[in-house]
Design a protein around this motif. Structure first.
Motif, PDB file in Angstrom:
ATOM      1  N   PHE A  51       0.800  -1.223   0.000  1.00 12.38           N
ATOM      2  CA  PHE A  51       0.000   0.000   0.000  1.00 12.38           C
ATOM      3  C   PHE A  51       0.834   1.274   0.000  1.00 12.38           C
ATOM      4  O   PHE A  51       0.315   2.361  -0.221  1.00 12.38           O
ATOM      5  CB  PHE A  51      -0.961   0.000   1.203  1.00 12.38           C
ATOM      6  N   GLU A  53       2.354   4.602   0.442  1.00 17.85           N
ATOM      7  CA  GLU A  53       1.977   5.798   1.227  1.00 17.85           C
ATOM      8  C   GLU A  53       0.552   5.709   1.768  1.00 17.85           C
ATOM      9  O   GLU A  53       0.149   6.516   2.586  1.00 17.85           O
ATOM     10  CB  GLU A  53       2.186   7.089   0.423  1.00 17.85           C
ATOM     11  N   ASP A  54      -0.210   4.696   1.323  1.00 13.05           N
ATOM     12  CA  ASP A  54      -1.572   4.540   1.837  1.00 13.05           C
ATOM     13  C   ASP A  54      -1.625   3.742   3.139  1.00 13.05           C
ATOM     14  O   ASP A  54      -2.696   3.496   3.669  1.00 13.05           O
ATOM     15  CB  ASP A  54      -2.456   3.840   0.789  1.00 13.05           C
ATOM     16  N   CYS A  55      -0.469   3.306   3.615  1.00 15.25           N
ATOM     17  CA  CYS A  55      -0.437   2.490   4.828  1.00 15.25           C
ATOM     18  C   CYS A  55       0.340   3.214   5.922  1.00 15.25           C
ATOM     19  O   CYS A  55       1.493   3.597   5.716  1.00 15.25           O
ATOM     20  CB  CYS A  55       0.232   1.150   4.509  1.00 15.25           C
ATOM     21  N   LYS A  56      -0.301   3.437   7.054  1.00 16.92           N
ATOM     22  CA  LYS A  56       0.390   4.079   8.176  1.00 16.92           C
ATOM     23  C   LYS A  56       0.328   3.138   9.373  1.00 16.92           C
ATOM     24  O   LYS A  56      -0.712   2.561   9.652  1.00 16.92           O
ATOM     25  CB  LYS A  56      -0.288   5.393   8.536  1.00 16.92           C
ATOM     26  N   ILE A  67      -5.000   1.839   6.835  1.00 18.11           N
ATOM     27  CA  ILE A  67      -4.788   1.648   5.404  1.00 18.11           C
ATOM     28  C   ILE A  67      -5.872   2.406   4.654  1.00 18.11           C
ATOM     29  O   ILE A  67      -7.062   2.234   4.921  1.00 18.11           O
ATOM     30  CB  ILE A  67      -4.857   0.157   5.015  1.00 18.11           C
ATOM     31  N   LYS A  68      -5.433   3.245   3.726  1.00 23.39           N
ATOM     32  CA  LYS A  68      -6.409   3.927   2.876  1.00 23.39           C
ATOM     33  C   LYS A  68      -6.749   2.973   1.747  1.00 23.39           C
ATOM     34  O   LYS A  68      -5.858   2.522   1.029  1.00 23.39           O
ATOM     35  CB  LYS A  68      -5.790   5.213   2.324  1.00 23.39           C
ATOM     36  N   ARG A  70      -8.945   2.068  -1.730  1.00 20.94           N
ATOM     37  CA  ARG A  70      -9.704   2.637  -2.846  1.00 20.94           C
ATOM     38  C   ARG A  70      -9.746   1.633  -3.976  1.00 20.94           C
ATOM     39  O   ARG A  70      -9.010   0.646  -3.949  1.00 20.94           O
ATOM     40  CB  ARG A  70      -9.078   3.947  -3.300  1.00 20.94           C
ATOM     41  N   TYR A  72      -9.115  -0.645  -6.981  1.00 20.87           N
ATOM     42  CA  TYR A  72      -7.844  -1.032  -7.583  1.00 20.87           C
ATOM     43  C   TYR A  72      -8.045  -1.206  -9.072  1.00 20.87           C
ATOM     44  O   TYR A  72      -8.962  -1.905  -9.477  1.00 20.87           O
ATOM     45  CB  TYR A  72      -7.372  -2.355  -6.971  1.00 20.87           C
ATOM     46  N   SER A  84     -12.904   6.355  -1.505  1.00 25.04           N
ATOM     47  CA  SER A  84     -11.876   5.804  -0.624  1.00 25.04           C
ATOM     48  C   SER A  84     -12.431   5.673   0.789  1.00 25.04           C
ATOM     49  O   SER A  84     -13.430   6.291   1.142  1.00 25.04           O
ATOM     50  CB  SER A  84     -10.618   6.683  -0.618  1.00 25.04           C
ATOM     51  N   LEU A  86     -10.988   4.504   5.009  1.00 23.34           N
ATOM     52  CA  LEU A  86      -9.846   4.250   5.876  1.00 23.34           C
ATOM     53  C   LEU A  86     -10.126   2.984   6.669  1.00 23.34           C
ATOM     54  O   LEU A  86     -11.140   2.890   7.364  1.00 23.34           O
ATOM     55  CB  LEU A  86      -9.668   5.434   6.818  1.00 23.34           C
TER      56      LEU A  86
END
Length: 126
Positions: A51, A53-56, A67-68, A70, A72, A84, A86
């Protein structure tokens, strides 16, 4: 560093490679939680690779993952769908044998009922 060399010998040789070995309930429970932590951190590393930058990852014990999500696909005409949500994953102590707690926060273009549908689909997968 003494620990790691000791563990390698105990693996019984034969290339290791098989991940299934770690899944078997181990007899000495002291190392169990350490193994779980390693397994979890490997999974988090894999998630971050997928993911990006969509995973923090929120530090803590056990850690929480945001995880963001959206749609695919670049080639199926989805890019105009600005949708999207979260996904908030809380791993419980005892993971991977205990299910993580999941929570979905809708961001763009998701209705409450879509969000709930998504959540129940995810729970089925677990």
């Amino acid at each position: 560093m003494g620990h790691s060399s000791k563990k390698k010998k105990r693996g019984g040789g034969g290339g290791g490679g098989g991940r299934s070995k770690g899944r078997a309930p181990s007899k000495d429970h002291t190392s169990q939680s350490a193994n779980d932590d390693i397994e979890l951190s490997e999974e988090i590393t894999a998630l971050c690779a997928i993911f990006q930058e969509d995973c923090k990852v929120l530090p803590g014990s056990p850690p929480q993952i945001l995880i963001k999500i959206r749609p695919y696909s670049k080639d199926m005409g989805y890019e105009d769908l600005d949708v999207s949500a979260l996904l908030h994953v809380r791993c419980l102590p005892g993971y991977p044998f205990k299910c993580p707690k999941l929570q979905i926060t809708p961001e763009n273009g998701l209705s409450e009922s879509d969000t709930n549908k998504l959540l129940s689909l995810l729970r089925d997968q677990i």
